[in-house]
Scaffold this motif. Structure first.
Motif, PDB file in Angstrom:
ATOM      1  N   LEU A  74      -0.187 -52.243  28.164  1.00  0.00           N
ATOM      2  CA  LEU A  74       0.361 -53.572  27.929  1.00  0.00           C
ATOM      3  C   LEU A  74       1.636 -53.799  28.758  1.00  0.00           C
ATOM      4  O   LEU A  74       1.860 -54.892  29.288  1.00  0.00           O
ATOM      5  N   VAL A  75       2.466 -52.761  28.872  1.00  0.00           N
ATOM      6  CA  VAL A  75       3.678 -52.860  29.697  1.00  0.00           C
ATOM      7  C   VAL A  75       3.287 -53.173  31.143  1.00  0.00           C
ATOM      8  O   VAL A  75       3.917 -53.995  31.806  1.00  0.00           O
ATOM      9  N   GLU A  76       2.202 -52.519  31.612  1.00  0.00           N
ATOM     10  CA  GLU A  76       1.742 -52.795  32.983  1.00  0.00           C
ATOM     11  C   GLU A  76       1.205 -54.215  33.103  1.00  0.00           C
ATOM     12  O   GLU A  76       1.514 -54.933  34.039  1.00  0.00           O
ATOM     13  N   LYS A  77       0.418 -54.606  32.096  1.00  0.00           N
ATOM     14  CA  LYS A  77      -0.223 -55.921  32.140  1.00  0.00           C
ATOM     15  C   LYS A  77       0.805 -57.055  32.040  1.00  0.00           C
ATOM     16  O   LYS A  77       0.702 -58.067  32.726  1.00  0.00           O
ATOM     17  N   GLU A  78       1.795 -56.875  31.172  1.00  0.00           N
ATOM     18  CA  GLU A  78       2.790 -57.931  30.937  1.00  0.00           C
ATOM     19  C   GLU A  78       4.096 -57.654  31.677  1.00  0.00           C
ATOM     20  O   GLU A  78       5.154 -58.150  31.277  1.00  0.00           O
ATOM     21  N   ALA A  79       4.030 -56.858  32.754  1.00  0.00           N
ATOM     22  CA  ALA A  79       5.256 -56.444  33.461  1.00  0.00           C
ATOM     23  C   ALA A  79       6.106 -57.648  33.856  1.00  0.00           C
ATOM     24  O   ALA A  79       7.326 -57.665  33.672  1.00  0.00           O
ATOM     25  N   GLU A  80       5.443 -58.676  34.391  1.00  0.00           N
ATOM     26  CA  GLU A  80       6.177 -59.831  34.875  1.00  0.00           C
ATOM     27  C   GLU A  80       6.888 -60.555  33.732  1.00  0.00           C
ATOM     28  O   GLU A  80       8.058 -60.934  33.839  1.00  0.00           O
ATOM     29  N   GLU A  81       6.175 -60.713  32.625  1.00  0.00           N
ATOM     30  CA  GLU A  81       6.759 -61.418  31.487  1.00  0.00           C
ATOM     31  C   GLU A  81       7.909 -60.611  30.867  1.00  0.00           C
ATOM     32  O   GLU A  81       8.940 -61.169  30.494  1.00  0.00           O
ATOM     33  N   LEU A  82       7.728 -59.288  30.771  1.00  0.00           N
ATOM     34  CA  LEU A  82       8.787 -58.449  30.193  1.00  0.00           C
ATOM     35  C   LEU A  82      10.045 -58.480  31.073  1.00  0.00           C
ATOM     36  O   LEU A  82      11.163 -58.513  30.565  1.00  0.00           O
ATOM     37  N   ARG A  83       9.850 -58.513  32.375  1.00  0.00           N
ATOM     38  CA  ARG A  83      11.001 -58.600  33.283  1.00  0.00           C
ATOM     39  C   ARG A  83      11.695 -59.950  33.116  1.00  0.00           C
ATOM     40  O   ARG A  83      12.915 -60.059  33.040  1.00  0.00           O
ATOM     41  N   ARG A  84      10.874 -61.001  33.028  1.00  0.00           N
ATOM     42  CA  ARG A  84      11.416 -62.349  32.830  1.00  0.00           C
ATOM     43  C   ARG A  84      12.234 -62.435  31.538  1.00  0.00           C
ATOM     44  O   ARG A  84      13.241 -63.137  31.452  1.00  0.00           O
ATOM     45  N   LEU A  85      11.783 -61.670  30.526  1.00  0.00           N
ATOM     46  CA  LEU A  85      12.489 -61.670  29.245  1.00  0.00           C
ATOM     47  C   LEU A  85      13.705 -60.748  29.252  1.00  0.00           C
ATOM     48  O   LEU A  85      14.388 -60.617  28.236  1.00  0.00           O
ATOM     49  N   GLY A  86      13.966 -60.081  30.376  1.00  0.00           N
ATOM     50  CA  GLY A  86      15.189 -59.294  30.502  1.00  0.00           C
ATOM     51  C   GLY A  86      15.037 -57.817  30.223  1.00  0.00           C
ATOM     52  O   GLY A  86      16.042 -57.114  30.090  1.00  0.00           O
ATOM     53  N   PHE A  87      13.798 -57.324  30.129  1.00  0.00           N
ATOM     54  CA  PHE A  87      13.594 -55.890  29.913  1.00  0.00           C
ATOM     55  C   PHE A  87      13.350 -55.217  31.259  1.00  0.00           C
ATOM     56  O   PHE A  87      12.387 -55.542  31.956  1.00  0.00           O
ATOM     57  N   LEU A  88      14.243 -54.289  31.626  1.00  0.00           N
ATOM     58  CA  LEU A  88      14.082 -53.550  32.871  1.00  0.00           C
ATOM     59  C   LEU A  88      13.392 -52.235  32.539  1.00  0.00           C
ATOM     60  O   LEU A  88      13.978 -51.344  31.938  1.00  0.00           O
ATOM     61  N   LEU A  89      12.116 -52.136  32.914  1.00  0.00           N
ATOM     62  CA  LEU A  89      11.293 -50.974  32.560  1.00  0.00           C
ATOM     63  C   LEU A  89      10.715 -50.360  33.826  1.00  0.00           C
ATOM     64  O   LEU A  89      10.257 -51.080  34.714  1.00  0.00           O
ATOM     65  N   GLU A  90      10.735 -49.025  33.896  1.00  0.00           N
ATOM     66  CA  GLU A  90      10.161 -48.308  35.030  1.00  0.00           C
ATOM     67  C   GLU A  90       9.220 -47.240  34.507  1.00  0.00           C
ATOM     68  O   GLU A  90       9.521 -46.613  33.482  1.00  0.00           O
ATOM     69  N   PRO A  91       8.091 -46.994  35.214  1.00  0.00           N
ATOM     70  CA  PRO A  91       7.212 -45.888  34.803  1.00  0.00           C
ATOM     71  C   PRO A  91       7.988 -44.574  34.892  1.00  0.00           C
ATOM     72  O   PRO A  91       8.796 -44.392  35.807  1.00  0.00           O
ATOM     73  N   PHE A  92       7.740 -43.673  33.953  1.00  0.00           N
ATOM     74  CA  PHE A  92       8.513 -42.424  33.923  1.00  0.00           C
ATOM     75  C   PHE A  92       7.581 -41.226  33.730  1.00  0.00           C
ATOM     76  O   PHE A  92       7.934 -40.229  33.147  1.00  0.00           O
ATOM     77  N   GLY A  93       6.339 -41.389  34.175  1.00  0.00           N
ATOM     78  CA  GLY A  93       5.376 -40.295  34.051  1.00  0.00           C
ATOM     79  C   GLY A  93       4.577 -40.400  32.770  1.00  0.00           C
ATOM     80  O   GLY A  93       5.140 -40.712  31.716  1.00  0.00           O
ATOM     81  N   GLY A  94       3.276 -40.165  32.876  1.00  0.00           N
ATOM     82  CA  GLY A  94       2.402 -40.250  31.700  1.00  0.00           C
ATOM     83  C   GLY A  94       2.445 -41.644  31.119  1.00  0.00           C
ATOM     84  O   GLY A  94       2.337 -42.639  31.842  1.00  0.00           O
ATOM     85  N   THR A  95       2.641 -41.753  29.823  1.00  0.00           N
ATOM     86  CA  THR A  95       2.725 -43.073  29.188  1.00  0.00           C
ATOM     87  C   THR A  95       4.164 -43.351  28.769  1.00  0.00           C
ATOM     88  O   THR A  95       4.418 -44.078  27.810  1.00  0.00           O
ATOM     89  N   THR A  96       5.107 -42.755  29.500  1.00  0.00           N
ATOM     90  CA  THR A  96       6.531 -42.939  29.193  1.00  0.00           C
ATOM     91  C   THR A  96       7.142 -43.978  30.132  1.00  0.00           C
ATOM     92  O   THR A  96       6.798 -44.023  31.311  1.00  0.00           O
ATOM     93  N   VAL A  97       7.999 -44.836  29.572  1.00  0.00           N
ATOM     94  CA  VAL A  97       8.749 -45.777  30.404  1.00  0.00           C
ATOM     95  C   VAL A  97      10.240 -45.500  30.252  1.00  0.00           C
ATOM     96  O   VAL A  97      10.682 -44.966  29.227  1.00  0.00           O
ATOM     97  N   ARG A  98      10.998 -45.839  31.278  1.00  0.00           N
ATOM     98  CA  ARG A  98      12.450 -45.749  31.197  1.00  0.00           C
ATOM     99  C   ARG A  98      12.998 -47.167  31.112  1.00  0.00           C
ATOM    100  O   ARG A  98      12.653 -48.029  31.929  1.00  0.00           O
TER     101      ARG A  98
END
Ligand SMILES: [Zn+2]
Length: 198
Positions: A74-98
Protein backbone atom coordinates in the motif's frame (compact mmCIF):
# COMPACT_ATOMS: atom_id res chain seq x y z
CA UNK A 1 -27.82 29.78 11.68
CA UNK A 2 -25.30 30.65 8.97
CA UNK A 3 -21.97 31.48 10.56
CA UNK A 4 -20.16 34.53 9.26
CA UNK A 5 -16.45 34.83 8.76
CA UNK A 6 -16.22 37.78 11.12
CA UNK A 7 -18.09 35.86 13.81
CA UNK A 8 -16.56 36.58 17.18
CA UNK A 9 -17.22 34.51 20.28
CA UNK A 10 -15.45 35.06 23.57
CA UNK A 11 -14.78 32.33 26.14
CA UNK A 12 -16.60 32.54 29.47
CA UNK A 13 -15.30 29.33 31.06
CA UNK A 14 -14.19 25.79 30.43
CA UNK A 15 -16.49 23.03 31.65
CA UNK A 16 -15.06 19.68 32.79
CA UNK A 17 -11.85 20.53 30.92
CA UNK A 18 -13.68 19.40 27.76
CA UNK A 19 -16.17 22.07 26.68
CA UNK A 20 -15.65 25.77 26.09
CA UNK A 21 -18.56 27.90 27.21
CA UNK A 22 -18.53 31.07 25.15
CA UNK A 23 -20.76 34.01 24.39
CA UNK A 24 -21.56 35.83 21.18
CA UNK A 25 -24.17 38.42 20.22
CA UNK A 26 -26.88 35.72 20.11
CA UNK A 27 -26.29 34.10 23.47
CA UNK A 28 -24.29 31.20 24.89
CA UNK A 29 -22.34 28.73 22.78
CA UNK A 30 -20.99 25.46 24.14
CA UNK A 31 -18.15 24.06 22.05
CA UNK A 32 -16.64 20.56 22.15
CA UNK A 33 -12.95 21.44 22.28
CA UNK A 34 -11.65 18.24 20.66
CA UNK A 35 -14.12 18.32 17.77
CA UNK A 36 -13.53 22.06 17.26
CA UNK A 37 -9.78 21.64 17.04
CA UNK A 38 -10.28 18.65 14.76
CA UNK A 39 -12.34 20.84 12.38
CA UNK A 40 -9.66 23.55 12.36
CA UNK A 41 -6.81 21.09 11.70
CA UNK A 42 -8.83 19.17 9.10
CA UNK A 43 -9.54 22.23 6.96
CA UNK A 44 -6.01 23.59 7.26
CA UNK A 45 -4.35 20.25 6.47
CA UNK A 46 -6.74 19.36 3.63
CA UNK A 47 -6.20 22.75 1.97
CA UNK A 48 -2.42 22.33 2.23
CA UNK A 49 -2.67 18.81 0.75
CA UNK A 50 -4.83 20.01 -2.14
CA UNK A 51 -2.28 22.71 -2.97
CA UNK A 52 0.51 20.14 -2.50
CA UNK A 53 2.02 22.43 0.12
CA UNK A 54 1.87 20.36 3.29
CA UNK A 55 4.40 21.59 5.79
CA UNK A 56 6.74 18.72 6.67
CA UNK A 57 8.38 18.24 10.04
CA UNK A 58 11.71 16.45 9.52
CA UNK A 59 12.30 13.81 12.18
CA UNK A 60 15.51 14.38 14.13
CA UNK A 61 15.78 10.59 14.48
CA UNK A 62 14.21 8.77 11.50
CA UNK A 63 11.93 5.92 12.53
CA UNK A 64 12.03 2.51 10.85
CA UNK A 65 8.73 0.68 10.71
CA UNK A 66 8.33 -2.94 9.71
CA UNK A 67 4.99 -3.38 7.98
CA UNK A 68 2.85 -6.36 7.13
CA UNK A 69 3.34 -7.16 3.42
CA UNK A 70 -0.08 -5.84 2.33
CA UNK A 71 0.60 -2.51 4.05
CA UNK A 72 4.05 -2.30 2.49
CA UNK A 73 2.42 -2.75 -0.92
CA UNK A 74 0.00 0.00 0.00
CA UNK A 75 2.90 2.37 0.76
CA UNK A 76 4.21 1.67 -2.75
CA UNK A 77 0.79 2.05 -4.33
CA UNK A 78 -0.11 5.27 -2.49
CA UNK A 79 3.44 6.69 -2.48
CA UNK A 80 2.40 9.87 -4.26
CA UNK A 81 -0.54 10.54 -1.97
CA UNK A 82 1.48 9.81 1.20
CA UNK A 83 4.17 12.24 0.05
CA UNK A 84 1.53 14.85 -0.74
CA UNK A 85 0.19 14.37 2.79
CA UNK A 86 3.66 15.11 4.20
CA UNK A 87 4.95 11.62 4.99
CA UNK A 88 8.56 11.15 3.88
CA UNK A 89 8.99 7.38 3.51
CA UNK A 90 11.87 5.41 1.99
CA UNK A 91 12.19 1.65 1.40
CA UNK A 92 14.50 0.17 4.04
CA UNK A 93 14.77 -3.46 2.97
CA UNK A 94 12.15 -6.21 3.11
CA UNK A 95 8.82 -4.73 4.15
CA UNK A 96 10.43 -2.03 6.30
CA UNK A 97 10.15 1.69 5.60
CA UNK A 98 12.14 4.56 7.06
CA UNK A 99 10.15 7.65 8.05
CA UNK A 100 12.18 10.84 7.67
CA UNK A 101 9.37 13.31 8.06
CA UNK A 102 5.75 13.72 9.03
CA UNK A 103 3.17 16.47 8.41
CA UNK A 104 3.93 19.32 10.82
CA UNK A 105 0.28 19.39 11.85
CA UNK A 106 0.80 15.98 13.54
CA UNK A 107 4.13 16.83 15.18
CA UNK A 108 2.80 15.96 18.65
CA UNK A 109 1.67 12.48 17.60
CA UNK A 110 3.76 9.28 17.69
CA UNK A 111 4.82 8.88 14.01
CA UNK A 112 4.82 5.08 13.93
CA UNK A 113 1.35 4.59 15.40
CA UNK A 114 -0.03 7.35 13.15
CA UNK A 115 1.44 5.70 10.04
CA UNK A 116 0.04 2.32 11.05
CA UNK A 117 -3.40 3.81 11.68
CA UNK A 118 -3.43 5.66 8.36
CA UNK A 119 -2.32 2.57 6.42
CA UNK A 120 -5.11 0.62 8.11
CA UNK A 121 -7.57 3.28 6.92
CA UNK A 122 -6.06 3.32 3.44
CA UNK A 123 -6.31 -0.46 3.21
CA UNK A 124 -10.00 -0.39 4.02
CA UNK A 125 -10.58 2.55 1.67
CA UNK A 126 -8.78 1.08 -1.35
CA UNK A 127 -10.57 -2.25 -1.02
CA UNK A 128 -13.75 -0.18 -1.25
CA UNK A 129 -12.33 1.17 -4.55
CA UNK A 130 -12.84 4.80 -3.58
CA UNK A 131 -11.19 7.67 -5.42
CA UNK A 132 -8.08 9.51 -4.33
CA UNK A 133 -10.03 12.48 -3.01
CA UNK A 134 -12.14 10.31 -0.71
CA UNK A 135 -9.00 8.60 0.52
CA UNK A 136 -7.34 11.95 1.16
CA UNK A 137 -10.29 13.22 3.18
CA UNK A 138 -10.30 10.03 5.20
CA UNK A 139 -6.60 10.18 6.02
CA UNK A 140 -6.75 13.88 6.79
CA UNK A 141 -9.73 13.28 9.10
CA UNK A 142 -7.85 10.59 11.02
CA UNK A 143 -4.66 12.63 11.28
CA UNK A 144 -6.63 15.69 12.47
CA UNK A 145 -8.38 13.57 15.09
CA UNK A 146 -5.06 12.24 16.40
CA UNK A 147 -3.43 15.67 16.45
CA UNK A 148 -6.34 17.62 17.99
CA UNK A 149 -6.39 18.58 21.67
CA UNK A 150 -8.16 15.98 23.76
CA UNK A 151 -11.07 16.26 26.13
CA UNK A 152 -10.10 16.36 29.84
CA UNK A 153 -7.41 18.87 28.97
CA UNK A 154 -7.25 22.23 30.71
CA UNK A 155 -7.10 25.30 28.45
CA UNK A 156 -6.30 28.85 29.47
CA UNK A 157 -8.32 31.80 28.24
CA UNK A 158 -5.86 32.69 25.46
CA UNK A 159 -5.93 29.20 23.97
CA UNK A 160 -9.73 29.07 24.22
CA UNK A 161 -9.98 32.41 22.40
CA UNK A 162 -7.50 31.29 19.74
CA UNK A 163 -9.43 28.06 19.17
CA UNK A 164 -12.77 29.90 18.90
CA UNK A 165 -11.28 32.41 16.44
CA UNK A 166 -9.80 29.59 14.33
CA UNK A 167 -13.07 27.64 14.49
CA UNK A 168 -15.26 30.51 13.29
CA UNK A 169 -12.82 31.14 10.44
CA UNK A 170 -13.44 27.61 9.07
CA UNK A 171 -15.92 26.83 6.30
CA UNK A 172 -18.05 24.51 8.48
CA UNK A 173 -17.71 25.62 12.09
CA UNK A 174 -20.68 23.65 13.39
CA UNK A 175 -19.73 20.04 12.56
CA UNK A 176 -16.59 17.98 13.07
CA UNK A 177 -14.97 16.23 10.06
CA UNK A 178 -16.78 13.01 11.02
CA UNK A 179 -20.06 14.93 10.58
CA UNK A 180 -21.05 15.21 14.25
CA UNK A 181 -22.22 18.51 15.74
CA UNK A 182 -19.51 20.35 17.63
CA UNK A 183 -21.37 23.27 19.09
CA UNK A 184 -24.58 23.80 20.99
CA UNK A 185 -26.31 27.15 21.20
CA UNK A 186 -28.46 28.62 23.92
CA UNK A 187 -29.76 31.93 22.53
CA UNK A 188 -30.47 34.74 24.99
CA UNK A 189 -34.19 34.87 24.09
CA UNK A 190 -34.54 31.16 24.90
CA UNK A 191 -32.77 31.69 28.18
CA UNK A 192 -35.08 34.62 29.02
CA UNK A 193 -38.15 32.56 28.10
CA UNK A 194 -36.96 29.82 30.47
CA UNK A 195 -36.96 32.42 33.25
CA UNK A 196 -40.33 33.92 32.17
CA UNK A 197 -38.61 37.17 31.31
CA UNK A 198 -40.43 37.39 27.98
ZN1 LIG B 1 -11.64 12.92 17.04
Amino acid sequence: VAERLDHRATPVAQYRESYIIAQDEEGLVIVDQHAAHERVLFERYLAEAERNEVEVQKLLFPVTVELPPHEYLLVEKEAEELRRLGFLLEPFGGTTVRMDGVPAVTSGVDPESLLRELLGEAGRASSAASDVEALRRKLVTTAACRAAIKVNHALNRESMQALLDDLFATVSPSTCPHGRPLLFRLPLDELERAFDRR
